[in-house]
Design an enzyme around this catalytic site. Structure first.
Site, PDB file in Angstrom:
ATOM      1  N   LYS A 160       0.794  -1.231   0.000  1.00 42.17           N
ATOM      2  CA  LYS A 160       0.000   0.000   0.000  1.00 42.17           C
ATOM      3  C   LYS A 160       0.828   1.284   0.000  1.00 42.17           C
ATOM      4  O   LYS A 160       0.407   2.300  -0.522  1.00 42.17           O
ATOM      5  CB  LYS A 160      -0.981   0.006   1.176  1.00 42.17           C
ATOM      6  CG  LYS A 160      -2.122  -0.973   0.933  1.00 42.17           C
ATOM      7  CD  LYS A 160      -3.270  -0.724   1.881  1.00 42.17           C
ATOM      8  CE  LYS A 160      -4.456  -1.597   1.541  1.00 42.17           C
ATOM      9  NZ  LYS A 160      -4.264  -2.997   2.006  1.00 42.17           N
TER      10      LYS A 160
ATOM     11  N   GLU B 152     -10.365   6.331   4.009  1.00 39.64           N
ATOM     12  CA  GLU B 152     -10.991   5.278   4.789  1.00 39.64           C
ATOM     13  C   GLU B 152      -9.947   4.200   5.055  1.00 39.64           C
ATOM     14  O   GLU B 152      -8.948   4.126   4.352  1.00 39.64           O
ATOM     15  CB  GLU B 152     -12.127   4.664   3.966  1.00 39.64           C
ATOM     16  CG  GLU B 152     -11.686   3.686   2.853  1.00 39.64           C
ATOM     17  CD  GLU B 152     -10.869   4.308   1.719  1.00 39.64           C
ATOM     18  OE1 GLU B 152     -10.922   5.556   1.566  1.00 39.64           O
ATOM     19  OE2 GLU B 152     -10.153   3.563   1.017  1.00 39.64           O
TER      20      GLU B 152
ATOM     21  N   SER C  23       1.674  -9.783  -0.946  1.00 38.24           N
ATOM     22  CA  SER C  23       1.315  -8.364  -0.806  1.00 38.24           C
ATOM     23  C   SER C  23       1.686  -7.748   0.545  1.00 38.24           C
ATOM     24  O   SER C  23       1.867  -6.535   0.636  1.00 38.24           O
ATOM     25  CB  SER C  23      -0.176  -8.173  -1.062  1.00 38.24           C
ATOM     26  OG  SER C  23      -0.945  -9.022  -0.235  1.00 38.24           O
TER      27      SER C  23
HETATM   28  C1  LIG Z   1      -5.134  -4.050   1.802  1.00 36.90           C
HETATM   29  C2  LIG Z   1      -4.417  -5.304   1.515  1.00 36.90           C
HETATM   30  C3  LIG Z   1      -4.827  -6.165   0.485  1.00 36.90           C
HETATM   31  C4  LIG Z   1      -6.081  -5.950  -0.315  1.00 36.90           C
HETATM   32  O1  LIG Z   1      -6.113  -4.808  -1.111  1.00 36.90           O
HETATM   33  P1  LIG Z   1      -5.966  -4.857  -2.683  1.00 36.90           P
HETATM   34  O2  LIG Z   1      -6.337  -3.487  -3.098  1.00 36.90           O
HETATM   35  O3  LIG Z   1      -6.873  -5.915  -3.201  1.00 36.90           O
HETATM   36  O4  LIG Z   1      -4.542  -5.182  -2.971  1.00 36.90           O
HETATM   37  C5  LIG Z   1      -4.059  -7.281   0.221  1.00 36.90           C
HETATM   38  N1  LIG Z   1      -2.957  -7.561   0.940  1.00 36.90           N
HETATM   39  C6  LIG Z   1      -2.529  -6.769   1.951  1.00 36.90           C
HETATM   40  C7  LIG Z   1      -1.316  -7.146   2.698  1.00 36.90           C
HETATM   41  C8  LIG Z   1      -3.256  -5.614   2.271  1.00 36.90           C
HETATM   42  O5  LIG Z   1      -2.825  -4.842   3.286  1.00 36.90           O
END
Ligand SMILES: *Cc1c(COP(=O)(O)O)cnc(C)c1O
Length: 399
Positions: free
Chosen positions: A94, A116, A383
């Site tokens: 993010k 948000e 992610s």
């Molecule tokens: C917020 C988050 C997601 C989901 O958000 P996307 O917009 O679908 O990427 C996925 N993995 C992590 C670690 C997150 O913090």
């Protein structure tokens, strides 16, 4: 080869029939201003230099592309590579788009970032970017999430952000988005609305995707260096869809690369027990965009559930809706139990504790790899890291 159809929305911000700008009259000017600024700066050398410099020296990019040898050997199929977004500053992907949005806000002369947050991950990344750039920050968060994700609330406060408790509706992410929209409407002259995924009205889905596309650009270069060829499959979890678009975007024109987005199947496929929007939803309008939604007969968003709070959203980015209909990307699901198993498996076999969100992508890789030849290559977008989830897991597993 560049297939523009796959890369740019039309003038009005539509990917096929999805996307657009479904916003009240009062917000038209404010959102048009964001679009104008983004168009101006997205190719501006100074802006891009500042952005890439921060990605390198503040976030720690490029993130490694790591061959998960132990997991690969154990499964006995395709090679599994992990794109290590978990190693970024603040622990997830993010920060990539938060820095982009904050830089843009600063260029626009805004004083405050507004957003948000669900699990608090976007809130923490945005509060970080705000602290770095000397901007105020206001984060709207559902009352239930504030209790559930307490450490992230503390982090945001330490970083200087104001956390606004949302007590309407289900008191979770969807209500936090509604509340942030309302606050933005009152203060758009001095405030920048920094949406946390590839969702919302145009230009947000495109802009957030562009800021995240560094993930796929690096992954492509890294796999070509390490394997001298493109991967056979990409796998990413899908909440709003930003980490998935970040990885996929650079490969969309490479037709031989299969792409899979993994949605949360939660406890079951009963309404309220999952958040598998593309798998079980229908097109409709929410939060300024036309996209697949989990909705009732009246078009009201349904309650959603996932073990991973970051995937708990009844909508999805409009470009994903387009990529689903066009067949370019395949969407599947992993449920809470599969995600939890994958979380434990990756921790034990590779010494990497993934975020529960990312564990959904790992779960699908664990299914897919053994069905593929040993010479084939899978890249999983890891992610985020799982530090934020350990209290929850400890309670659940009575550790
Ligand atoms: C917020 C988050 C997601 C989901 O958000 P996307 O917009 O679908 O990427 C996925 N993995 C992590 C670690 C997150 O913090």
């Amino acid at each position: 080869m560049n297939n523009l159809n796959f890369e740019q929305p039309d003038q009005k911000g539509y990917f096929g029939k999805y996307g657009g700008k479904y916003i009240p009259e009062q917000l038209q000017t404010a959102i048009a201003e964001v679009k104008e600024a983004y168009d101006k700066y997205k190719n501006d050398p100074d802006f891009l230099e500042e952005y890439h410099n921060l990605l390198k020296n503040y976030v720690g990019r490029p993130s490694p592309l790591y061959l998960a040898k132990n997991l690969t050997q154990k499964l006995g199929g395709a090679k599994i590579y992990l794109k290590r977004e978990d190693l970024n500053h603040t622990g997830a992907h993010k920060i990539n788009h938060c820095l982009g949005e904050a830089l843009l806000a600063k260029r626009m002369g805004k004083k405050k970032l507004l957003a948000e947050t669900g699990a608090g991950q976007h809130g923490v990344a945005l509060a970080t970017a705000a602290a770095l750039m000397g901007l105020e920050c206001e984060i709207h968060m559902g009352a239930i999430d504030i209790v559930k994700q307490h450490p992230n609330v503390i982090r945001m406060k330490l970083l200087g952000a104001k956390v606004v408790e949302v007590t309407q509706g289900g008191k979770n992410l969807k209500d936090a988005v509604d509340s942030a929209f309302a606050a933005f409407m009152q203060n758009y002259k001095t405030t920048f609305f920094a949406i946390g995924s590839v969702v919302g009205p145009h230009p947000y889905p495109m802009m957030v995707r562009d800021f995240q596309s560094v993930v796929g650009k690096e992954a492509k270069q890294q796999i070509l260096e390490q394997e001298k060829r493109l991967p056979n499959a990409l796998i990413a979890c899908v909440g709003g869809g930003s980490n998935a678009m970040g990885l996929f975007n650079e490969f969309l024109a490479d037709k031989e690369v299969k792409m899979v987005g993994v949605e949360p199947a939660g406890k079951s496929f009963k309404p309220g027990e999952h958040a598998a929007t593309l798998t079980l939803g229908t097109p409709g309008v929410l939060h300024g965009m036309m996209t697949y939604l989990l909705q009732d007969e009246k078009g009201q968003p349904l309650p959603v559930h996932s073990i991973a709070s970051g995937l708990d959203y009844p909508g999805v980015g409009p470009e994903h809706s387009y990529l689903k209909d066009s067949g370019r990307v395949e969407y599947t699901t992993a449920n809470d139990i599969e995600a939890l198993d994958a979380f434990l498996e990756l921790s034990k076999t590779e010494g990497i504790i993934p975020a529960l969100e990312s564990a959904h992508a790992v779960a699908y890789a664990i299914k897919l790899a053994p069905e593929m030849d040993k010479e084939k290559i899978i890249i999983v977008n890891l992610s985020g890291r799982g530090d934020k989830d350990i209290d929850y897991i400890a309670e659940k597993l009575k550790l």
